[in-house]
Design a protein around this motif. Structure first.
Motif, PDB file in Angstrom:
ATOM      1  N   LEU A 279       0.824  -1.211   0.000  1.00 16.63           N
ATOM      2  CA  LEU A 279       0.000   0.000   0.000  1.00 16.63           C
ATOM      3  C   LEU A 279       0.856   1.258   0.000  1.00 16.63           C
ATOM      4  CD1 LEU A 279      -2.704  -1.077   2.617  1.00 16.63           C
ATOM      5  CD2 LEU A 279      -3.131  -0.577   0.202  1.00 16.63           C
ATOM      6  N   ALA A 280       1.980   1.208   0.727  1.00 13.92           N
ATOM      7  CA  ALA A 280       2.847   2.380   0.874  1.00 13.92           C
ATOM      8  C   ALA A 280       3.414   2.851  -0.461  1.00 13.92           C
ATOM      9  CB  ALA A 280       3.980   2.080   1.852  1.00 13.92           C
ATOM     10  N   ALA A 281       3.479   1.961  -1.423  1.00 14.98           N
ATOM     11  CA  ALA A 281       4.015   2.342  -2.742  1.00 14.98           C
ATOM     12  C   ALA A 281       3.144   3.399  -3.417  1.00 14.98           C
ATOM     13  CB  ALA A 281       4.128   1.106  -3.626  1.00 14.98           C
ATOM     14  N   ASP A 282       1.883   3.528  -2.980  1.00 13.85           N
ATOM     15  CA  ASP A 282       0.969   4.504  -3.575  1.00 13.85           C
ATOM     16  C   ASP A 282       0.828   5.767  -2.733  1.00 13.85           C
ATOM     17  OD1 ASP A 282       0.408   2.878  -5.773  1.00 13.85           O
ATOM     18  OD2 ASP A 282      -1.152   1.797  -4.679  1.00 13.85           O
ATOM     19  N   CYS A 283       1.609   5.892  -1.660  1.00 13.86           N
ATOM     20  CA  CYS A 283       1.552   7.102  -0.839  1.00 13.86           C
ATOM     21  C   CYS A 283       2.115   8.287  -1.644  1.00 13.86           C
ATOM     22  CB  CYS A 283       2.345   6.920   0.452  1.00 13.86           C
ATOM     23  SG  CYS A 283       1.560   5.810   1.646  1.00 13.86           S
ATOM     24  N   ARG A 284       1.633   9.482  -1.337  1.00 13.02           N
ATOM     25  CA  ARG A 284       2.084  10.673  -2.056  1.00 13.02           C
ATOM     26  C   ARG A 284       3.566  10.928  -1.809  1.00 13.02           C
ATOM     27  NH1 ARG A 284      -1.056  16.154  -0.871  1.00 13.02           N
ATOM     28  NH2 ARG A 284      -2.733  14.834  -1.706  1.00 13.02           N
ATOM     29  N   PHE A 285       4.005  10.705  -0.574  1.00 13.74           N
ATOM     30  CA  PHE A 285       5.401  10.969  -0.218  1.00 13.74           C
ATOM     31  C   PHE A 285       6.158   9.655  -0.039  1.00 13.74           C
ATOM     32  CE2 PHE A 285       2.860  14.484   1.587  1.00 13.74           C
ATOM     33  CZ  PHE A 285       3.343  15.518   0.785  1.00 13.74           C
ATOM     34  N   ALA A 286       7.368   9.606  -0.576  1.00 10.97           N
ATOM     35  CA  ALA A 286       8.165   8.376  -0.498  1.00 10.97           C
ATOM     36  C   ALA A 286       8.543   8.031   0.931  1.00 10.97           C
ATOM     37  CB  ALA A 286       9.425   8.522  -1.355  1.00 10.97           C
ATOM     38  N   CYS A 288       6.708   8.602   3.602  1.00 13.03           N
ATOM     39  CA  CYS A 288       5.473   8.684   4.397  1.00 13.03           C
ATOM     40  C   CYS A 288       5.569   7.772   5.619  1.00 13.03           C
ATOM     41  CB  CYS A 288       4.272   8.283   3.542  1.00 13.03           C
ATOM     42  SG  CYS A 288       2.683   8.440   4.376  1.00 13.03           S
ATOM     43  N   ALA A 289       5.229   8.305   6.793  1.00 19.07           N
ATOM     44  CA  ALA A 289       5.268   7.534   8.037  1.00 19.07           C
ATOM     45  C   ALA A 289       3.914   6.911   8.364  1.00 19.07           C
ATOM     46  CB  ALA A 289       5.715   8.429   9.189  1.00 19.07           C
ATOM     47  N   HIS A 290       2.916   7.118   7.498  1.00 15.30           N
ATOM     48  CA  HIS A 290       1.579   6.553   7.682  1.00 15.30           C
ATOM     49  C   HIS A 290       0.999   6.965   9.040  1.00 15.30           C
ATOM     50  CE1 HIS A 290       3.351   4.417   4.419  1.00 15.30           C
ATOM     51  NE2 HIS A 290       3.917   3.488   5.145  1.00 15.30           N
ATOM     52  N   ASP A 291       1.153   8.251   9.329  1.00 16.14           N
ATOM     53  CA  ASP A 291       0.686   8.762  10.611  1.00 16.14           C
ATOM     54  C   ASP A 291      -0.416   9.798  10.394  1.00 16.14           C
ATOM     55  OD1 ASP A 291       0.394   9.308  13.239  1.00 16.14           O
ATOM     56  OD2 ASP A 291       2.304  10.331  13.507  1.00 16.14           O
ATOM     57  N   ALA A 292      -0.071  10.919   9.751  1.00 17.36           N
ATOM     58  CA  ALA A 292      -1.072  11.950   9.492  1.00 17.36           C
ATOM     59  C   ALA A 292      -0.801  12.677   8.182  1.00 17.36           C
ATOM     60  CB  ALA A 292      -1.110  12.949  10.648  1.00 17.36           C
ATOM     61  N   GLU A 293       0.033  12.092   7.337  1.00 16.03           N
ATOM     62  CA  GLU A 293       0.429  12.761   6.094  1.00 16.03           C
ATOM     63  C   GLU A 293      -0.725  12.778   5.085  1.00 16.03           C
ATOM     64  OE1 GLU A 293       4.075  10.708   7.808  1.00 16.03           O
ATOM     65  OE2 GLU A 293       1.953  10.268   7.501  1.00 16.03           O
ATOM     66  N   PRO A 294      -0.849  13.847   4.315  1.00 14.47           N
ATOM     67  CA  PRO A 294      -1.855  13.873   3.246  1.00 14.47           C
ATOM     68  C   PRO A 294      -1.458  12.912   2.127  1.00 14.47           C
ATOM     69  CG  PRO A 294      -0.439  15.815   3.117  1.00 14.47           C
ATOM     70  CD  PRO A 294      -0.078  15.114   4.394  1.00 14.47           C
ATOM     71  N   GLY A 295      -2.449  12.312   1.517  1.00 11.11           N
ATOM     72  CA  GLY A 295      -2.181  11.401   0.412  1.00 11.11           C
ATOM     73  C   GLY A 295      -1.596  10.078   0.843  1.00 11.11           C
ATOM     74  N   CYS A 296      -1.805   9.678   2.100  1.00 10.05           N
ATOM     75  CA  CYS A 296      -1.275   8.396   2.590  1.00 10.05           C
ATOM     76  C   CYS A 296      -2.214   7.263   2.179  1.00 10.05           C
ATOM     77  CB  CYS A 296      -1.105   8.434   4.105  1.00 10.05           C
ATOM     78  SG  CYS A 296      -0.571   6.851   4.805  1.00 10.05           S
ATOM     79  N   ALA A 297      -1.728   6.361   1.358  1.00 10.21           N
ATOM     80  CA  ALA A 297      -2.550   5.246   0.886  1.00 10.21           C
ATOM     81  C   ALA A 297      -2.846   4.253   2.007  1.00 10.21           C
ATOM     82  CB  ALA A 297      -1.834   4.539  -0.265  1.00 10.21           C
ATOM     83  N   VAL A 298      -1.951   4.158   2.976  1.00  8.15           N
ATOM     84  CA  VAL A 298      -2.147   3.224   4.088  1.00  8.15           C
ATOM     85  C   VAL A 298      -3.294   3.706   4.974  1.00  8.15           C
ATOM     86  CG1 VAL A 298      -1.095   2.177   6.129  1.00  8.15           C
ATOM     87  CG2 VAL A 298       0.253   2.471   4.037  1.00  8.15           C
TER      88      VAL A 298
END
Length: 356
Positions: A279-286, A288-298
């Motif tokens: 899932l992380a491969a589709d996050c906006r930011f490479a 991404c900590a999957h916490d509160a970032e915008p565009g987090c696919a997770v």
């Protein structure tokens, strides 16, 4: 245990023979460690079961070793531990068997040279998915293939739903329900000759009962489930390698109260949480900590219900623990280097080597 073991039956192959070449010309005997006690270990060899003394190099159950046979009336001595192919290493504990595959990692080796890691988690009174994920990280990091066994499956109230939940928490690993008392679900667990498995899990998970079921004989003591809460009782007090009738070897272990990660658990965590990594491969930011970032696919998958929130919480927890262990390892290395240079500088001042 019987006498007169064959090396191939214990897992010996051409690679082991190549590792042993340096010791074969000097009259050493090859064997596999079945049990380790203080100052001595039990080694299975072609001459039978031997009690072998060891020194500073502490072996681990599952190790292949070179044994020096002494003069008549003297005990055999451990001459060398052969390189390990796999090692189950638990972090956050005190000193014990030399660590890791090359002896330079922090942690305690629970078992060595295993092909399969059986993670035993009881269906009743409750199944701990977080514990399964933690043990999976250790198993994947070891280099062996993890398999999750839902023991005491006959006590499960909703087995299909439980299996679905465990399968979702264990991507890439097979999941099998097992009832040792009823003798069901055992066929996928049986191993061919020369293959080795280790059983990991909490006290009372039915590991010893499973070993007896696979052996077809009572090779391990067992205890009845407590009537008050349905929990099993602690039985095994040491790790031991058992050669099973019909082929295969299994290492039974005591119940693990603390399952700490090592300072090098990144790969094991990545495989344990392969669904989050995908899932992380589709996050906006490479990064991404999957916490509160915008565009987090997770986070989006959690919000949609495609990813259980519990699983992301577990991922964060284990990642923090692995990072803490890595930081502790770096601090220890810096401290060791500081002590080393203090000794060097002290010796230079004493001998006057730093004078012109």
């Amino acid at each position: 245990m019987a006498s007169g073991f064959t090396l191939p039956g214990l897992g010996w192959d051409g690679g082991r023979a190549a590792d042993f070449t340096a010791h074969s010309d000097s009259g050493r005997l090859a064997g596999r460690v079945a049990r380790v006690d203080k100052s001595a270990c039990t080694v299975l060899t072609e001459q039978g079961e031997l009690r072998v003394e060891y020194g500073d190099e502490v072996p681990c159950v599952g190790d292949w070793v070179a044994v020096r046979l002494g003069a008549p009336g003297t005990d055999p001595r451990l001459d060398a531990v052969l390189p390990r192919r796999t090692a189950i290493v638990r972090g956050g504990v005190g000193r014990g068997s030399r660590s890791g595959l090359s002896g330079d990692s922090s942690g305690h080796v629970l078992a060595a040279n295993v092909d399969v890691v059986y993670i035993a988690e009881p269906a009743a009174p409750e199944c701990d998915l977080g514990r399964i994920e933690r043990l999976l990280a250790l198993a994947w990091e070891s280099g062996a293939q993890p398999v999750v066994l839902i023991t005491k499956a006959d006590l499960a109230t909703a087995l299909p739903e439980l299996l679905d939940a465990v399968t979702a928490a264990a991507p890439g690993a097979d999941v099998h329900p097992v009832s040792s008392l009823e003798g069901t679900g055992l066929e996928p667990v049986r191993l061919p000759a020369g293959r080795t498995a280790v059983l990991l899990g909490p006290s009372g998970a039915g590991k010893s009962t499973l070993v007896n079921a696979l052996a077809g004989a009572p090779v391990m003591d067992t205890q009845q489930v407590r009537a008050a809460d349905g929990r099993g009782r602690h039985t095994t007090t040491h790790r031991e390698l058992h050669v099973l009738d019909g082929g295969g070897l299994v290492i039974d272990t005591p119940g693990l109260r603390r399952i700490g990660l090592t300072d090098d658990a990144a790969e094991g965590l990545a495989q344990t949480f392969a669904d989050i990594e995908e899932l992380a491969a589709d996050c906006r930011f490479a990064d991404c900590a999957h916490d509160a970032e915008p565009g987090c696919a997770v986070l989006a998958a959690v919000e949609s219900g495609d990813l259980p929130e519990r699983r992301l919480v577990s991922w964060h927890k284990l990642r923090r623990e692995a990072a803490w262990m890595a930081g502790r390892g770096d601090a220890r290395l810096r401290a060791e280097q500081t002590r080393k240079w203090k000794v060097i500088h002290k010796e230079m001042r004493r001998t006057g080597r730093n004078r012109p």
